[in-house]
Design a protein around this motif. Structure first.
Motif, PDB file in Angstrom:
ATOM      1  N   GLN A 184      -5.823  -1.022  -2.389  1.00  0.00           N
ATOM      2  CA  GLN A 184      -6.163  -1.798  -1.191  1.00  0.00           C
ATOM      3  C   GLN A 184      -6.788  -3.136  -1.568  1.00  0.00           C
ATOM      4  N   GLN A 185      -7.657  -3.145  -2.569  1.00  0.00           N
ATOM      5  CA  GLN A 185      -8.283  -4.393  -3.006  1.00  0.00           C
ATOM      6  C   GLN A 185      -7.264  -5.359  -3.601  1.00  0.00           C
TER       7      GLN A 185
ATOM      8  N   GLN B 173      -6.632   4.532  -4.713  1.00  0.00           N
ATOM      9  CA  GLN B 173      -6.247   4.016  -3.407  1.00  0.00           C
ATOM     10  C   GLN B 173      -7.136   2.845  -2.990  1.00  0.00           C
ATOM     11  N   ASN B 174      -8.403   2.918  -3.320  1.00  0.00           N
ATOM     12  CA  ASN B 174      -9.316   1.824  -3.023  1.00  0.00           C
ATOM     13  C   ASN B 174      -8.936   0.570  -3.819  1.00  0.00           C
ATOM     14  N   ARG B 175      -8.605   0.735  -5.106  1.00  0.00           N
ATOM     15  CA  ARG B 175      -8.190  -0.403  -5.937  1.00  0.00           C
ATOM     16  C   ARG B 175      -6.863  -0.987  -5.443  1.00  0.00           C
TER      17      ARG B 175
ATOM     18  N   ASN C  72       0.812  -1.217   0.000  1.00  0.00           N
ATOM     19  CA  ASN C  72       0.000   0.000   0.000  1.00  0.00           C
ATOM     20  C   ASN C  72       0.843   1.265   0.000  1.00  0.00           C
TER      21      ASN C  72
ATOM     22  N   HIS D 296      -8.732   8.833  -4.803  1.00  0.00           N
ATOM     23  CA  HIS D 296      -9.433   7.992  -3.840  1.00  0.00           C
ATOM     24  C   HIS D 296      -9.879   6.669  -4.462  1.00  0.00           C
TER      25      HIS D 296
END
Length: 117
Positions: A63-64, A59-61, A24, A56
């Protein structure tokens, strides 16, 4: 054998803590991840990363994808001892496989301690 299991668990939980943090906060920054052998293919399997997305969403992708790779790592940690057990019982012997497994862990940790720029 008990000492080997102790160090293997110590290694696993230490790497587990660092893996997602590294992915991350370091690996998926900029285009650094594209230079890691096999990682672009693995990221594509998990849906890819779009560099044109808003921050944003990216960052979500990240994390996934990081969580998916972490799940793969965890599953391999629990599945590869089955292969090691079969090799130990049928081919090489318990002592030899435990020693080779220990050396593989050592080599992996040593290689992770180097950073190429």
């Amino acid at each position: 054998l008990a000492g080997t299991q102790l160090w293997e668990r110590f290694s696993y939980y230490g790497m587990k803590a660092l893996l997602v943090l590294y992915m991350n906060d370091g690996l998926f920054e900029e285009d650094r991840w594209q230079g890691v052998y096999g990682l672009p293919t693995l990221v594509a399997i998990y849906g890819g990363l779009d560099d044109t997305s808003p921050l944003h969403v990216r960052q979500n992708r990240v994390q996934q994808v990081s969580s998916s790779i972490y799940g793969l790592y965890t599953s391999l940690v629990y599945l590869t001892p089955i292969v090691g057990g079969l090799l130990a019982d049928r081919k090489f012997g318990q002592y030899r496989v435990v020693v080779v497994g220990g050396f593989v862990i050592i080599v992996g940790h040593v290689l992770m301690s180097f950073h190429s720029t």
